[in-house]
Design a protein around this motif. Structure first.
Motif, short mmCIF file in Angstrom:
data_model
loop_
_atom_site.label_atom_id
_atom_site.label_comp_id
_atom_site.label_asym_id
_atom_site.label_seq_id
_atom_site.Cartn_x
_atom_site.Cartn_y
_atom_site.Cartn_z
N GLY A 157 46.04 50.45 45.69
CA GLY A 157 45.71 50.32 44.48
C GLY A 157 44.19 50.89 43.95
O GLY A 157 43.53 51.52 44.85
N GLN A 158 43.96 50.47 42.79
CA GLN A 158 42.69 51.25 42.51
C GLN A 158 41.48 50.71 43.00
O GLN A 158 40.69 51.35 43.91
CB GLN A 158 42.39 50.91 40.82
N LEU A 159 41.48 49.27 42.93
CA LEU A 159 40.40 48.59 43.78
C LEU A 159 40.32 48.62 45.27
O LEU A 159 39.23 48.97 45.96
CB LEU A 159 40.25 47.24 43.63
N SER A 191 50.73 47.39 50.06
CA SER A 191 51.97 46.55 49.74
C SER A 191 53.02 46.77 50.69
O SER A 191 53.85 45.67 51.14
CB SER A 191 52.59 46.89 48.47
N ASP A 238 53.15 42.48 52.68
CA ASP A 238 53.54 42.01 51.12
C ASP A 238 53.09 40.57 50.86
O ASP A 238 53.60 39.57 51.78
CB ASP A 238 55.10 41.83 51.22
N THR A 288 49.76 44.27 38.01
CA THR A 288 48.43 44.47 36.90
C THR A 288 49.07 44.98 35.77
O THR A 288 48.25 45.12 34.83
CB THR A 288 47.67 45.24 37.51
N TYR A 295 50.76 38.05 31.82
CA TYR A 295 49.81 38.46 33.17
C TYR A 295 48.64 37.52 33.12
O TYR A 295 48.28 37.13 34.24
CB TYR A 295 49.36 39.89 32.70
N LYS A 310 47.61 35.29 36.19
CA LYS A 310 46.46 35.39 37.19
C LYS A 310 45.93 33.88 37.15
O LYS A 310 44.98 33.59 38.05
CB LYS A 310 45.55 36.31 36.45
P1 NDP Z 1 46.30 48.07 40.80
O1 NDP Z 1 47.63 47.98 40.16
O2 NDP Z 1 45.79 49.52 40.63
O3 NDP Z 1 46.53 47.77 42.39
C1 NDP Z 1 47.27 46.62 42.78
C2 NDP Z 1 47.76 46.80 44.17
O4 NDP Z 1 48.50 45.55 44.47
C3 NDP Z 1 48.97 47.90 44.08
O5 NDP Z 1 48.48 48.85 45.17
C4 NDP Z 1 50.39 47.21 44.44
O6 NDP Z 1 51.03 48.06 45.31
C5 NDP Z 1 49.57 46.03 45.30
N1 NDP Z 1 50.83 44.97 45.29
C6 NDP Z 1 51.61 44.63 44.41
N2 NDP Z 1 52.53 43.60 44.74
C7 NDP Z 1 52.02 43.52 46.04
C8 NDP Z 1 52.60 42.70 47.05
N3 NDP Z 1 53.56 41.71 46.82
N4 NDP Z 1 51.81 42.59 48.22
C9 NDP Z 1 50.60 43.38 48.50
N5 NDP Z 1 50.50 44.20 47.38
C10 NDP Z 1 50.96 44.47 46.30
O7 NDP Z 1 45.23 47.10 40.32
P2 NDP Z 1 43.55 47.09 40.38
O8 NDP Z 1 43.26 47.55 41.69
O9 NDP Z 1 43.31 47.82 39.24
O10 NDP Z 1 43.31 45.58 40.25
C11 NDP Z 1 42.62 44.75 41.20
C12 NDP Z 1 42.44 43.35 40.87
O11 NDP Z 1 41.63 43.43 39.69
C13 NDP Z 1 43.95 42.79 40.46
O12 NDP Z 1 43.75 41.45 40.90
C14 NDP Z 1 43.67 42.93 38.92
O13 NDP Z 1 44.35 41.69 38.23
C15 NDP Z 1 42.41 42.63 38.62
N6 NDP Z 1 41.96 43.24 37.39
C16 NDP Z 1 42.05 44.37 36.96
C17 NDP Z 1 41.92 44.95 35.91
C18 NDP Z 1 42.23 46.28 35.16
O14 NDP Z 1 41.78 46.74 34.08
N7 NDP Z 1 42.72 47.04 36.28
C19 NDP Z 1 40.86 44.01 34.99
C20 NDP Z 1 40.77 42.86 35.25
C21 NDP Z 1 41.26 42.35 36.48
P3 NDP Z 1 52.15 48.90 45.18
O15 NDP Z 1 51.45 50.18 43.97
O16 NDP Z 1 52.78 49.67 46.09
O17 NDP Z 1 53.20 48.14 43.93
#
Ligand code: NDP
Length: 289
Positions: free
Chosen positions: A10-12, A35, A39, A65, A128, A132
């Motif tokens: 993901g992004q972070l 993921s 998982d 997210t 959401y 959280k």
């Molecule tokens: P992303 O959606 O970019 O990344 C989330 C990642 O979680 C994806 O790679 C996804 O994989 C993975 N994921 C989903 N389900 C599972 C699972 N069951 N097991 C393992 N991995 C899983 O989010 P961000 O990086 O932007 O966000 C990081 C954190 O920051 C999150 O906790 C979010 O709630 C928090 N946050 C984000 C904000 C934003 O504006 N984005 C603002 C405030 C807080 P896949 O793509 O394969 O599903």
């Protein structure tokens, strides 16, 4: 020191990957799990990963997210954001691993007009935010050694985010409308990642909930305007009210976070959002030449 990063694609998670090879992280042994590789909703898999290795820290970047989709996909959002968080907490507890978990400004309803403190009452207005917040509680109830960092409006050169959406739309359109009655603070994911590294390298035991965003305040309109200005995109940008851009999930009108606790505890100086945006845009340009 071994560190597990979940949700690594993901992004972070991608942001952590980008700094793992740098000098400041050279003593840290990162293990990145996407993921598909881990998982977090699968208790047995999480148990095996955490108890089978010697992780000092787990940074949980995994989450559901999509704020609007969460309204329809309740069960999946709950499973990832609540059950997944609990699975990590329970197994971190068993393996003496410190959990660093990321949460959100969307745990608040947005009715305050001064920045939210960690102890302000969380009252999410969307599914959401609700999941959280329940994820935070699941961690607090199962693991003492946790850092829960609530952040807001995360963006970067990686993954899906507002900055990249605006750059795409800016290249396609002459005119765009963006809401001006939701106010918060954009946060560059790289700044957040550096703070997490700082906490790890300090071996801090000041566990608990913290707020972190960049400094300053903006509406989504202000954020878009600044992106277009800094990236020299000529577009007719119109400020509109949220009612004119209906979405499945309601968003808080005001979600600025008070960062005094994290600044005082860790002696941090936080960059102003416009300065961080210019760093992010440069990084984006490098990737997208
Ligand atoms: P992303 O959606 O970019 O990344 C989330 C990642 O979680 C994806 O790679 C996804 O994989 C993975 N994921 C989903 N389900 C599972 C699972 N069951 N097991 C393992 N991995 C899983 O989010 P961000 O990086 O932007 O966000 C990081 C954190 O920051 C999150 O906790 C979010 O709630 C928090 N946050 C984000 C904000 C934003 O504006 N984005 C603002 C405030 C807080 P896949 O793509 O394969 O599903």
């Amino acid at each position: 020191m071994k560190i597990l990063v979940t949700g690594a694609s993901g992004q972070l998670g991608s942001t952590f990957k980008s700094i793992a090879a740098q000098e400041q992280a050279k003593d840290l042994d990162f293990v990145f799990k996407s993921s598909k590789e881990l998982d977090i909703t699968d208790f047995a898999a999480v148990h095996e990963e955490l108890t089978g290795s010697d992780y000092a820290y787990c940074i949980n970047c995994a989450a559901f997210t999509n704020v609007d989709k969460a309204e329809a996909e309740n069960e999946l959002a709950y499973r990832i954001n609540v059950t997944g968080a609990r699975n990590l907490a329970v197994n971190c507890n068993e393996s003496s691993t410190v959990l660093i978990h990321i949460s959100t400004d969307f745990v608040f309803d947005g009715f305050l007009n001064t920045p939210y403190l960690e102890e302000d009452i969380a009252r999410p207005i969307g599914f959401y935010g609700d999941t959280k917040y329940k994820g935070e509680r699941a961690i607090i109830n199962n693991l003492e050694e946790h850092f829960i960092i609530r952040t807001s409006w995360l963006y970067s050169e990686f993954g899906h985010n507002f900055m990249k959406t605006m750059l795409k739309l800016g290249a396609e359109r002459d005119e765009l409308s963006v809401v001006y009655d939701q106010v918060g603070t954009p946060t560059y994911a790289l700044d957040l990642a550096h703070v997490v590294l700082h906490i790890i390298k300090a071996h801090s035991i000041d566990y608990g909930v913290y707020h972190y965003s960049n400094e300053g305040v903006a509406s989504w309109y202000d954020f878009a305007k600044e992106i277009f200005q800094q990236y020299n995109i000529d577009i007719n940008l119109k400020p509109i009210r949220s009612e004119e851009y209906p979405t499945p999930a309601e968003r808080p009108k005001f979600s600025v976070l008070d960062k005094s606790k994290i600044k005082n505890t860790f002696g941090l100086q936080i960059p102003y959002w416009k300065d961080s945006l210019s760093v992010a845009l440069k990084a984006y340009s490098k990737i997208n030449i």
